[in-house]
Scaffold this active site. Structure first.
Site, PDB file in Angstrom:
ATOM      1  N   LYS A 274      -9.302   7.719 -18.709  1.00  0.00           N
ATOM      2  CA  LYS A 274      -9.643   8.338 -19.987  1.00  0.00           C
ATOM      3  C   LYS A 274      -8.424   8.352 -20.927  1.00  0.00           C
ATOM      4  O   LYS A 274      -7.876   7.316 -21.205  1.00  0.00           O
ATOM      5  CB  LYS A 274     -10.207   9.742 -19.722  1.00  0.00           C
ATOM      6  CG  LYS A 274     -11.283   9.769 -18.614  1.00  0.00           C
ATOM      7  CD  LYS A 274     -12.478   8.927 -18.963  1.00  0.00           C
ATOM      8  CE  LYS A 274     -13.616   8.906 -17.976  1.00  0.00           C
ATOM      9  NZ  LYS A 274     -13.375   8.842 -16.565  1.00  0.00           N
TER      10      LYS A 274
ATOM     11  N   ASP B 162      -8.373  19.935 -13.264  1.00  0.00           N
ATOM     12  CA  ASP B 162      -8.671  18.595 -13.765  1.00  0.00           C
ATOM     13  C   ASP B 162      -8.381  18.636 -15.271  1.00  0.00           C
ATOM     14  O   ASP B 162      -9.108  19.275 -16.036  1.00  0.00           O
ATOM     15  CB  ASP B 162     -10.142  18.252 -13.472  1.00  0.00           C
ATOM     16  CG  ASP B 162     -10.497  16.828 -13.879  1.00  0.00           C
ATOM     17  OD1 ASP B 162      -9.863  16.297 -14.818  1.00  0.00           O
ATOM     18  OD2 ASP B 162     -11.412  16.255 -13.273  1.00  0.00           O
TER      19      ASP B 162
ATOM     20  N   ARG C  31       0.852  -1.200   0.000  1.00  0.00           N
ATOM     21  CA  ARG C  31       0.000   0.000   0.000  1.00  0.00           C
ATOM     22  C   ARG C  31       0.883   1.244   0.000  1.00  0.00           C
ATOM     23  O   ARG C  31       0.585   2.248  -0.623  1.00  0.00           O
ATOM     24  CB  ARG C  31      -0.953  -0.008   1.204  1.00  0.00           C
ATOM     25  CG  ARG C  31      -1.723   1.305   1.323  1.00  0.00           C
ATOM     26  CD  ARG C  31      -2.956   1.274   2.238  1.00  0.00           C
ATOM     27  NE  ARG C  31      -2.951   0.332   3.303  1.00  0.00           N
ATOM     28  CZ  ARG C  31      -2.273   0.478   4.463  1.00  0.00           C
ATOM     29  NH1 ARG C  31      -1.537   1.542   4.675  1.00  0.00           N
ATOM     30  NH2 ARG C  31      -2.344  -0.454   5.385  1.00  0.00           N
TER      31      ARG C  31
ATOM     32  N   TYR D 114     -17.538  17.500 -14.168  1.00  0.00           N
ATOM     33  CA  TYR D 114     -18.092  16.142 -14.231  1.00  0.00           C
ATOM     34  C   TYR D 114     -19.076  15.972 -13.056  1.00  0.00           C
ATOM     35  O   TYR D 114     -18.784  16.408 -11.933  1.00  0.00           O
ATOM     36  CB  TYR D 114     -16.937  15.136 -14.142  1.00  0.00           C
ATOM     37  CG  TYR D 114     -17.375  13.722 -13.898  1.00  0.00           C
ATOM     38  CD1 TYR D 114     -18.272  13.087 -14.752  1.00  0.00           C
ATOM     39  CD2 TYR D 114     -16.899  13.008 -12.799  1.00  0.00           C
ATOM     40  CE1 TYR D 114     -18.681  11.789 -14.519  1.00  0.00           C
ATOM     41  CE2 TYR D 114     -17.296  11.707 -12.560  1.00  0.00           C
ATOM     42  CZ  TYR D 114     -18.190  11.099 -13.426  1.00  0.00           C
ATOM     43  OH  TYR D 114     -18.592   9.815 -13.180  1.00  0.00           O
TER      44      TYR D 114
HETATM   45  O1  P1T Z   1     -14.325   7.687 -13.384  1.00  0.00           O
HETATM   46  P1  P1T Z   1     -13.135   8.175 -12.645  1.00  0.00           P
HETATM   47  O2  P1T Z   1     -11.851   7.557 -13.073  1.00  0.00           O
HETATM   48  O3  P1T Z   1     -13.321   8.126 -11.156  1.00  0.00           O
HETATM   49  O4  P1T Z   1     -12.928   9.733 -13.018  1.00  0.00           O
HETATM   50  C1  P1T Z   1     -13.818  10.730 -12.619  1.00  0.00           C
HETATM   51  C2  P1T Z   1     -13.709  11.928 -13.530  1.00  0.00           C
HETATM   52  C3  P1T Z   1     -12.954  13.006 -13.147  1.00  0.00           C
HETATM   53  N1  P1T Z   1     -12.816  14.100 -13.936  1.00  0.00           N
HETATM   54  C4  P1T Z   1     -13.402  14.161 -15.139  1.00  0.00           C
HETATM   55  C5  P1T Z   1     -13.238  15.384 -15.987  1.00  0.00           C
HETATM   56  C6  P1T Z   1     -14.182  13.102 -15.605  1.00  0.00           C
HETATM   57  O5  P1T Z   1     -14.759  13.202 -16.815  1.00  0.00           O
HETATM   58  C7  P1T Z   1     -14.346  11.946 -14.785  1.00  0.00           C
HETATM   59  C8  P1T Z   1     -15.176  10.795 -15.200  1.00  0.00           C
HETATM   60  N2  P1T Z   1     -16.020  11.067 -16.289  1.00  0.00           N
HETATM   61  C9  P1T Z   1     -16.860  10.154 -16.866  1.00  0.00           C
HETATM   62  C10 P1T Z   1     -16.998   8.888 -16.441  1.00  0.00           C
HETATM   63  C11 P1T Z   1     -17.631  10.663 -18.006  1.00  0.00           C
HETATM   64  O6  P1T Z   1     -18.198   9.859 -18.797  1.00  0.00           O
HETATM   65  O7  P1T Z   1     -17.675  11.897 -18.171  1.00  0.00           O
END
Ligand code: P1T
Length: 380
Positions: free
Chosen positions: A196, A171, A46, A99
């Protein structure tokens, strides 16, 4: 080194045991000690994992920070950033169309721990300035915003926040460091959903935070270990593997995105198009100044839920799914999918209507993507 060279090599050494070119997946929970307290800096997984560390160093190099920390998801990365830097009574200025999951984390969870959030139109720097209070400790920006592609001027906002000791967090999920590097524009911290573009193959969920201050890095590592939402060795390895092609993928995403936006802009059935790479976008000048391309996220309004359903269910190459940034093209309905946790009145105000459709343009052959859209838009 250049960006593409860094995607492949930064933070990665040949394996010290075998010389393996690719960083191995250190799939272990613990490390043997030669004697009590005699170890090679690795005690428990961890706290330390070499595969995760390689990813953290790699993304830190790409974003031009001093260190990174990888987490089990983008949301875990955002949660760790806020909880590392803030305490009860602190205030955060947030761009008002992030988001939906980010809004949910702030509004439904962190607010209950005494943190205060103001959601403002951060595309207007003077609105951000006016929202700053004596207890403001962070400005949290998403640029471009998800899904209506509004931009914030990172440089201008950093210039006003920095002298007040306010952390500027960006972000950068939608752009990736290939198209936008917030730290070079004055931001203190960059967060990513590596799910992403960084990973890029829709086969891993993860997040990373990159910081510019070694003390903040030490605190974040402490929180990463103490709270424990670490990225697994396998997901770290997948993400490292994905990043090796980030430059070539982003170039193709950007090219396909431009062509599809142009096609949609000229289409008679589409009245509102959200894409920062067209001269009609209100922040086209800022887009050219702060990004080196426009990416492949596009949203457009077809007027009603019924019309949106025809598009969402009629496409054959685009897959109807949440998420973005993978090699395959996706299509989604923000109002009922990614932004369902945003109150309806707020969604309407931001332009996240029932008729809004969002595309994550992949790197398939452009002709196939255009034909897919053409055939479905004909039905409207
Ligand atoms: O899904 P995750 O890895 O926890 O990420 C969250 C997140 C954070 N910031 C942005 C700009 C994001 O678009 C996302 C996740 N977004 C999607 C799942 C979506 O379809 O927009």
């Amino acid at each position: 080194m250049g960006f593409a060279t860094d995607t492949i090599h930064a933070g990665q050494q040949p394996d010290p045991t075998t010389g393996a070119v690719t960083v191995p997946i250190y799939q272990t929970s613990t490390y043997v000690q030669e004697g009590l307290g005699k170890h090679k800096g690795f005690e428990y997984a961890r706290t330390h994992n070499p595969t995760r560390a390689a990813l953290e160093n790699n993304v830190a190099a790409l974003e031009k920070g001093v260190g990174g920390c990888a987490f089990a998801s983008g949301m875990a990365a955002i949660h760790a950033t806020v909880t590392t830097l803030l305490k009860a009574g602190d205030h955060v200025v947030v761009s008002d169309n992030t988001y939906g999951g980010t809004f949910r984390l702030f509004d439904k969870i962190l607010k209950n721990f005494g943190l205060e959030f103001s959601y403002v139109d951060a595309s207007d720097t003077s609105v951000v300035a006016a929202a700053i209070q004596p207890n403001t400790r962070m400005v949290f920006l998403e640029t471009p915003t998800n899904p209506v592609m509004r931009l914030c001027d990172i440089q201008a906002i950093a210039a006003l926040a920095r002298p007040k000791g306010i952390h500027v967090v960006v972000d950068n999920t939608f752009m990736s460091p290939y198209l936008q590097r917030p730290i070079e524009l004055g931001a203190d911290i960059v967060v990513h959903s590596t799910t992403k573009y960084l990973n890029g193959h829709s086969d891993s969920v993860g997040g990373v935070v990159v910081v510019t201050d070694p003390d903040v890095h030490a605190r974040l590592l402490y929180v990463q270990n103490a709270a424990g939402a670490i990225l697994s060795p396998f997901d770290s390895w997948l993400t490292l593997r994905g990043i090796k092609t980030l430059a070539v993928r982003m170039k193709q995403h950007d090219e396909n995105g431009r062509a599809i936006a142009k096609y949609l802009d000229e289409h008679p059935k589409i009245s509102t198009l959200y894409y920062p790479g067209l001269p009609t976008h209100p922040q086209f000048e800022l887009a050219n100044r702060q990004m080196t391309g426009f990416g492949a996220m596009i949203a457009f309004d077809v007027g009603s839920a019924a019309q949106a359903r025809i598009v969402l269910e009629g496409v054959k190459v685009f897959a109807l799914a949440e998420s973005l940034g993978g090699v395959e093209s996706l299509i989604c309905h923000p109002a009922s999918m990614t932004h369902a946790s945003v109150p309806e009145s707020e969604r309407e105000r931001l332009g996240i209507t029932e008729g809004l459709v969002r595309l994550s343009v992949g790197i398939e052959d452009l002709e196939d993507l255009l034909a897919d859209l053409d055939h479905v838009l004909e039905k409207l």
